[in-house]
Design a protein around this motif. Sequence first.
Motif, PDB file in Angstrom:
ATOM      1  N   UNK A   1       0.830  -1.182   0.000  1.00 22.06           N
ATOM      2  CA  UNK A   1       0.000   0.000   0.000  1.00 22.06           C
ATOM      3  C   UNK A   1       0.876   1.249   0.000  1.00 22.06           C
ATOM      4  N   UNK A   2       1.862   1.291   0.902  1.00 21.61           N
ATOM      5  CA  UNK A   2       2.750   2.446   0.975  1.00 21.61           C
ATOM      6  C   UNK A   2       3.588   2.551  -0.282  1.00 21.61           C
ATOM      7  N   UNK A   3       4.167   1.396  -0.700  1.00 18.92           N
ATOM      8  CA  UNK A   3       5.051   1.419  -1.860  1.00 18.92           C
ATOM      9  C   UNK A   3       4.287   1.768  -3.133  1.00 18.92           C
ATOM     10  N   UNK A   4       3.007   1.434  -3.212  1.00 21.09           N
ATOM     11  CA  UNK A   4       2.217   1.693  -4.404  1.00 21.09           C
ATOM     12  C   UNK A   4       1.704   3.135  -4.451  1.00 21.09           C
ATOM     13  N   UNK A   5       1.683   3.816  -3.311  1.00 21.65           N
ATOM     14  CA  UNK A   5       1.116   5.165  -3.244  1.00 21.65           C
ATOM     15  C   UNK A   5       2.066   6.181  -3.874  1.00 21.65           C
ATOM     16  N   UNK A   6       1.490   7.074  -4.677  1.00 16.25           N
ATOM     17  CA  UNK A   6       2.253   8.176  -5.274  1.00 16.25           C
ATOM     18  C   UNK A   6       1.449   9.443  -5.083  1.00 16.25           C
ATOM     19  N   UNK A   7       1.959  10.531  -4.607  1.00 14.98           N
ATOM     20  CA  UNK A   7       3.255  10.631  -3.947  1.00 14.98           C
ATOM     21  C   UNK A   7       3.230   9.882  -2.619  1.00 14.98           C
ATOM     22  N   UNK A   8       4.394   9.611  -2.078  1.00 24.23           N
ATOM     23  CA  UNK A   8       4.498   8.843  -0.838  1.00 24.23           C
ATOM     24  C   UNK A   8       3.831   9.599   0.311  1.00 24.23           C
ATOM     25  N   UNK A   9       2.885   8.942   1.018  1.00 24.45           N
ATOM     26  CA  UNK A   9       2.239   9.603   2.157  1.00 24.45           C
ATOM     27  C   UNK A   9       3.197   9.662   3.347  1.00 24.45           C
ATOM     28  N   UNK A  10       2.924  10.575   4.238  1.00 25.39           N
ATOM     29  CA  UNK A  10       3.695  10.657   5.469  1.00 25.39           C
ATOM     30  C   UNK A  10       3.335   9.437   6.307  1.00 25.39           C
ATOM     31  N   UNK A  11       4.339   8.751   6.825  1.00 30.00           N
ATOM     32  CA  UNK A  11       4.118   7.496   7.551  1.00 30.00           C
ATOM     33  C   UNK A  11       3.179   7.704   8.732  1.00 30.00           C
ATOM     34  N   UNK A  12       3.354   8.778   9.479  1.00 29.68           N
ATOM     35  CA  UNK A  12       2.484   9.009  10.641  1.00 29.68           C
ATOM     36  C   UNK A  12       1.015   9.113  10.217  1.00 29.68           C
ATOM     37  N   UNK A  13       0.754   9.827   9.112  1.00 31.31           N
ATOM     38  CA  UNK A  13      -0.630   9.990   8.660  1.00 31.31           C
ATOM     39  C   UNK A  13      -1.198   8.654   8.180  1.00 31.31           C
ATOM     40  N   UNK A  14      -0.404   7.896   7.430  1.00 34.44           N
ATOM     41  CA  UNK A  14      -0.870   6.608   6.932  1.00 34.44           C
ATOM     42  C   UNK A  14      -1.125   5.650   8.100  1.00 34.44           C
ATOM     43  N   UNK A  15      -0.229   5.664   9.085  1.00 31.13           N
ATOM     44  CA  UNK A  15      -0.403   4.792  10.255  1.00 31.13           C
ATOM     45  C   UNK A  15      -1.694   5.141  10.983  1.00 31.13           C
ATOM     46  N   UNK A  16      -1.969   6.424  11.104  1.00 32.30           N
ATOM     47  CA  UNK A  16      -3.199   6.853  11.765  1.00 32.30           C
ATOM     48  C   UNK A  16      -4.426   6.361  10.997  1.00 32.30           C
ATOM     49  N   UNK A  17      -4.378   6.442   9.657  1.00 36.16           N
ATOM     50  CA  UNK A  17      -5.490   5.973   8.834  1.00 36.16           C
ATOM     51  C   UNK A  17      -5.694   4.472   8.969  1.00 36.16           C
ATOM     52  N   UNK A  18      -4.593   3.729   9.163  1.00 32.12           N
ATOM     53  CA  UNK A  18      -4.678   2.273   9.293  1.00 32.12           C
ATOM     54  C   UNK A  18      -4.958   1.827  10.723  1.00 32.12           C
ATOM     55  N   UNK A  19      -4.877   2.770  11.666  1.00 32.94           N
ATOM     56  CA  UNK A  19      -5.075   2.413  13.067  1.00 32.94           C
ATOM     57  C   UNK A  19      -3.877   1.696  13.652  1.00 32.94           C
ATOM     58  N   UNK A  20      -2.678   1.985  13.109  1.00 33.97           N
ATOM     59  CA  UNK A  20      -1.451   1.354  13.584  1.00 33.97           C
ATOM     60  C   UNK A  20      -0.538   2.421  14.179  1.00 33.97           C
TER      61      UNK A  20
END
Length: 165
Positions: A1-20
């Motif tokens: 999911x992260x590797x496929x995303x363009x542009x690369x999302x901020x890890x903190x924001x993506x983690x929050x969206x995933x609940x991780x």
Amino acid sequence: MYRAAEPKPVIRRMAEELGAHHEALHSWIRQASTDVRPSPPQKTRRHRHPRPRHRRRDPHSGTSGREGDPHRVLAEITDTDPHTAPATARELLDQLIPHVTAPILLHGEDSGAWPVLNTAVQRGLPTRIGLEDVLHAPDGTPTHDNVTLVRFARLARPGSPGRLG
């Protein structure tokens, strides 16, 4: 999911969206970039393993022996409040036990992980612990590996010296 995303999302924001937790997500991404093996199967609530089609019910196995019956049921308590998570776990177990013959693996998340682990031990249920579930020891000290978490979890077993809870 992260590797496929363009542009690369901020890890903190993506983690929050995933609940991780962001550190766990960063670790998963780093591990995924070094793995050569295929992706692991998606996390499911019921873990299935192949069985012979015509197997008699073993009253001690917790399965009916029919093809497609779950090997175990994962009861994941998402209540992260350490004061209410055990009650949430007990309520879920009270609803599941009359209807489920497979063994129930009980575990919690974040601050609710240790109280739920103690509930599982008190009920004699299988449980699990790891950085996927919690990033701190029962006393709140940050941990950086699964070995430390498992050592603390083993202290929760009956008869363990220095027993937790």
